[in-house]
Design a protein around this motif. Structure first.
Motif, PDB file in Angstrom:
ATOM      1  N   ARG A 118       0.841  -1.209   0.000  1.00 25.92           N
ATOM      2  CA  ARG A 118       0.000   0.000   0.000  1.00 25.92           C
ATOM      3  C   ARG A 118       0.874   1.257   0.000  1.00 25.92           C
ATOM      4  O   ARG A 118       0.623   2.206  -0.770  1.00 25.92           O
ATOM      5  CB  ARG A 118      -0.919  -0.014   1.217  1.00 25.92           C
ATOM      6  CG  ARG A 118      -1.910   1.148   1.286  1.00 25.92           C
ATOM      7  CD  ARG A 118      -2.923   0.916   2.376  1.00 25.92           C
ATOM      8  NE  ARG A 118      -2.309   0.757   3.703  1.00 25.92           N
ATOM      9  CZ  ARG A 118      -2.240  -0.408   4.365  1.00 25.92           C
ATOM     10  NH1 ARG A 118      -2.742  -1.516   3.835  1.00 25.92           N
ATOM     11  NH2 ARG A 118      -1.686  -0.467   5.558  1.00 25.92           N
ATOM     12  N   ASN A 119       1.880   1.277   0.837  1.00 30.66           N
ATOM     13  CA  ASN A 119       2.782   2.433   0.905  1.00 30.66           C
ATOM     14  C   ASN A 119       3.501   2.658  -0.428  1.00 30.66           C
ATOM     15  O   ASN A 119       3.687   3.805  -0.860  1.00 30.66           O
ATOM     16  CB  ASN A 119       3.815   2.230   2.005  1.00 30.66           C
ATOM     17  CG  ASN A 119       3.237   2.350   3.396  1.00 30.66           C
ATOM     18  OD1 ASN A 119       2.122   2.824   3.576  1.00 30.66           O
ATOM     19  ND2 ASN A 119       3.999   1.920   4.393  1.00 30.66           N
ATOM     20  N   LEU A 120       3.886   1.561  -1.062  1.00 36.12           N
ATOM     21  CA  LEU A 120       4.596   1.661  -2.332  1.00 36.12           C
ATOM     22  C   LEU A 120       3.700   2.296  -3.398  1.00 36.12           C
ATOM     23  O   LEU A 120       4.129   3.196  -4.140  1.00 36.12           O
ATOM     24  CB  LEU A 120       5.053   0.264  -2.770  1.00 36.12           C
ATOM     25  CG  LEU A 120       5.752   0.148  -4.126  1.00 36.12           C
ATOM     26  CD1 LEU A 120       6.989   1.035  -4.190  1.00 36.12           C
ATOM     27  CD2 LEU A 120       6.132  -1.321  -4.379  1.00 36.12           C
ATOM     28  N   ARG A 121       2.451   1.842  -3.471  1.00 33.81           N
ATOM     29  CA  ARG A 121       1.542   2.387  -4.481  1.00 33.81           C
ATOM     30  C   ARG A 121       1.193   3.851  -4.215  1.00 33.81           C
ATOM     31  O   ARG A 121       1.057   4.646  -5.156  1.00 33.81           O
ATOM     32  CB  ARG A 121       0.279   1.516  -4.543  1.00 33.81           C
ATOM     33  CG  ARG A 121       0.523   0.196  -5.284  1.00 33.81           C
ATOM     34  CD  ARG A 121      -0.499  -0.867  -4.935  1.00 33.81           C
ATOM     35  NE  ARG A 121      -0.300  -2.064  -5.751  1.00 33.81           N
ATOM     36  CZ  ARG A 121       0.672  -2.967  -5.523  1.00 33.81           C
ATOM     37  NH1 ARG A 121       1.527  -2.785  -4.506  1.00 33.81           N
ATOM     38  NH2 ARG A 121       0.790  -4.039  -6.288  1.00 33.81           N
ATOM     39  N   THR A 122       1.061   4.208  -2.951  1.00 30.70           N
ATOM     40  CA  THR A 122       0.795   5.609  -2.601  1.00 30.70           C
ATOM     41  C   THR A 122       1.919   6.509  -3.098  1.00 30.70           C
ATOM     42  O   THR A 122       1.684   7.561  -3.709  1.00 30.70           O
ATOM     43  CB  THR A 122       0.638   5.765  -1.078  1.00 30.70           C
ATOM     44  OG1 THR A 122      -0.496   5.015  -0.638  1.00 30.70           O
ATOM     45  CG2 THR A 122       0.467   7.222  -0.691  1.00 30.70           C
ATOM     46  N   THR A 128       4.354   9.893  -9.850  1.00 29.57           N
ATOM     47  CA  THR A 128       4.063   9.867 -11.284  1.00 29.57           C
ATOM     48  C   THR A 128       3.903  11.279 -11.830  1.00 29.57           C
ATOM     49  O   THR A 128       4.472  11.638 -12.871  1.00 29.57           O
ATOM     50  CB  THR A 128       2.796   9.043 -11.566  1.00 29.57           C
ATOM     51  OG1 THR A 128       3.002   7.698 -11.135  1.00 29.57           O
ATOM     52  CG2 THR A 128       2.469   9.041 -13.050  1.00 29.57           C
ATOM     53  N   ALA A 129       3.147  12.099 -11.132  1.00 31.12           N
ATOM     54  CA  ALA A 129       2.928  13.471 -11.584  1.00 31.12           C
ATOM     55  C   ALA A 129       4.178  14.329 -11.412  1.00 31.12           C
ATOM     56  O   ALA A 129       4.549  15.103 -12.306  1.00 31.12           O
ATOM     57  CB  ALA A 129       1.760  14.086 -10.830  1.00 31.12           C
ATOM     58  N   GLU A 161       3.009  -1.383 -12.494  1.00 33.48           N
ATOM     59  CA  GLU A 161       1.935  -1.671 -13.451  1.00 33.48           C
ATOM     60  C   GLU A 161       0.569  -1.288 -12.879  1.00 33.48           C
ATOM     61  O   GLU A 161      -0.296  -0.767 -13.600  1.00 33.48           O
ATOM     62  CB  GLU A 161       1.982  -3.143 -13.833  1.00 33.48           C
ATOM     63  CG  GLU A 161       3.217  -3.505 -14.670  1.00 33.48           C
ATOM     64  CD  GLU A 161       3.308  -4.989 -14.969  1.00 33.48           C
ATOM     65  OE1 GLU A 161       2.471  -5.754 -14.451  1.00 33.48           O
ATOM     66  OE2 GLU A 161       4.233  -5.374 -15.715  1.00 33.48           O
ATOM     67  N   ASP A 162       0.377  -1.514 -11.593  1.00 34.43           N
ATOM     68  CA  ASP A 162      -0.917  -1.223 -10.973  1.00 34.43           C
ATOM     69  C   ASP A 162      -1.251   0.264 -11.001  1.00 34.43           C
ATOM     70  O   ASP A 162      -2.435   0.636 -11.056  1.00 34.43           O
ATOM     71  CB  ASP A 162      -0.947  -1.724  -9.526  1.00 34.43           C
ATOM     72  CG  ASP A 162      -1.141  -3.222  -9.426  1.00 34.43           C
ATOM     73  OD1 ASP A 162      -1.418  -3.846 -10.471  1.00 34.43           O
ATOM     74  OD2 ASP A 162      -1.014  -3.771  -8.310  1.00 34.43           O
ATOM     75  N   VAL A 163      -0.221   1.126 -10.928  1.00 35.13           N
ATOM     76  CA  VAL A 163      -0.488   2.571 -10.920  1.00 35.13           C
ATOM     77  C   VAL A 163      -0.336   3.171 -12.325  1.00 35.13           C
ATOM     78  O   VAL A 163      -0.274   4.399 -12.478  1.00 35.13           O
ATOM     79  CB  VAL A 163       0.440   3.315  -9.924  1.00 35.13           C
ATOM     80  CG1 VAL A 163       0.264   2.761  -8.514  1.00 35.13           C
ATOM     81  CG2 VAL A 163       1.900   3.257 -10.361  1.00 35.13           C
ATOM     82  N   ASP A 164      -0.295   2.284 -13.333  1.00 37.06           N
ATOM     83  CA  ASP A 164      -0.121   2.726 -14.723  1.00 37.06           C
ATOM     84  C   ASP A 164       1.135   3.589 -14.864  1.00 37.06           C
ATOM     85  O   ASP A 164       1.125   4.631 -15.533  1.00 37.06           O
ATOM     86  CB  ASP A 164      -1.344   3.507 -15.214  1.00 37.06           C
ATOM     87  CG  ASP A 164      -2.594   2.633 -15.284  1.00 37.06           C
ATOM     88  OD1 ASP A 164      -2.456   1.449 -15.637  1.00 37.06           O
ATOM     89  OD2 ASP A 164      -3.677   3.127 -14.955  1.00 37.06           O
ATOM     90  N   GLY A 165       2.224   3.124 -14.227  1.00 41.48           N
ATOM     91  CA  GLY A 165       3.435   3.919 -14.162  1.00 41.48           C
ATOM     92  C   GLY A 165       4.545   3.501 -15.103  1.00 41.48           C
ATOM     93  O   GLY A 165       5.686   3.947 -14.940  1.00 41.48           O
ATOM     94  N   THR A 166       4.246   2.664 -16.081  1.00 39.52           N
ATOM     95  CA  THR A 166       5.326   2.143 -16.932  1.00 39.52           C
ATOM     96  C   THR A 166       5.941   3.214 -17.831  1.00 39.52           C
ATOM     97  O   THR A 166       7.056   3.038 -18.327  1.00 39.52           O
ATOM     98  CB  THR A 166       4.835   0.964 -17.798  1.00 39.52           C
ATOM     99  OG1 THR A 166       3.670   1.359 -18.524  1.00 39.52           O
ATOM    100  CG2 THR A 166       4.506  -0.238 -16.925  1.00 39.52           C
TER     101      THR A 166
END
Length: 271
Positions: A118-122, A128-129, A161-166
């Motif tokens: 969870r922390n990683l995705r946050t 990303t922005a 991949e989950d955060v559409d960060g590729t």
């Protein structure tokens, strides 16, 4: 295969050199890519050297700045971390650095299953922005230490991949940390940088290996750098192999050029 190998130097190779001298060392080795750091006391970036000055010194020596290393504790997101990330991303952009290395919390906290994902995705979502707006790539570097909150490259790849960060993120494959983590998968297609260093101490156990054990790669290497590099290249990796030794034995060399040239030649001959 050896002709495909492109080497770079991380400033940790010779942390006592000022940037211009470090860039000249790289040039003298026939290299054209460097990693600069924001954790070298009395040296750039921490001494306040402007990004424009670093950019100019790199250009004078024909160097491309591959990364700034690093945003520490990136996966412990907070207002303070956001401010730090913006400051470093601005510096990377203004210095002409292509990427910012992202290092996870490594003190035993944030490790719990569920919490760490969870922390990683946050953090990745917020970054990303910040990175995308500045044209800077983020390089997530899992660490192999047992206390680390992000040991697994698979977890890192899944989160990206989950955060559409590729479009924004890749991973660092560090040969030292890969060996310590014991994770078999290497993800060459998701790898944006490889850090290389060896361990030649025959007595230290894997679980007791630490940064000061990290030397240049030679025939006594216990980490199988050669095998790891072969696997990455065979899997399609065509990026940089950046030397990142932390051993005082390497860092205090009065003439690091010869030792680095020898290690480069050794790896080329074996891979």
């Amino acid at each position: 295969m050896p002709s495909k190998l492109t080497f770079a130097l991380n400033h940790m190779v010779a942390p006592g050199l000022k940037p211009a001298a470090f860039f000249a060392l790289c040039r003298d080795l026939g290299l054209s890519d460097v990693e600069i750091r924001n954790d070298l006391s009395g040296n750039a970036i921490i001494d306040g050297t402007p990004a424009a000055a670093i950019k100019a010194q790199a250009a004078e020596n024909g160097m491309s700045i591959a990364t700034i290393n690093a945003l520490q504790r990136f996966n412990e997101w907070s207002a303070a971390r956001e401010a730090e990330a913006i400051e470093l991303a601005d510096y990377a952009r203004d210095a002409g650095a292509a990427a910012l290395v992202l290092v996870p919390v490594n003190d035993g906290t944030g490790k719990a299953d569920g919490e760490r994902q969870r922390n990683l995705r946050t953090a990745l979502t917020a970054l990303t922005a910040i990175l995308g707006d500045r044209g800077v790539r983020g390089l997530v570097e899992p660490l192999g230490f047992e206390i680390c909150s992000l040991r697994s490259k698979r977890e890192a790849a899944e989160a990206i991949e989950d955060v559409d960060g590729t479009d924004t993120f890749r991973m660092v494959h560090d040969t030292f940390h890969h060996h310590l983590a014991g994770e078999p998968d290497i993800f060459p297609g998701m790898t944006g940088l490889v850090h290389i260093s060896g361990v030649d101490d025959p007595a230290v156990t894997v679980s007791d290996m630490r940064d000061p054990h990290r030397v240049l790669v030679d025939a006594a290497d216990r980490l199988d750098n050669v095998g790891q590099i072969r696997a990455l290249v065979s899997g399609g990796y065509q990026g940089l192999l950046s030397f990142e030794p932390f051993s005082p034995v390497v860092q205090k060399l009065t003439e690091p050029r010869a030792a680095l040239a020898e290690s480069i030649a050794f790896i080329r001959s074996r891979v």
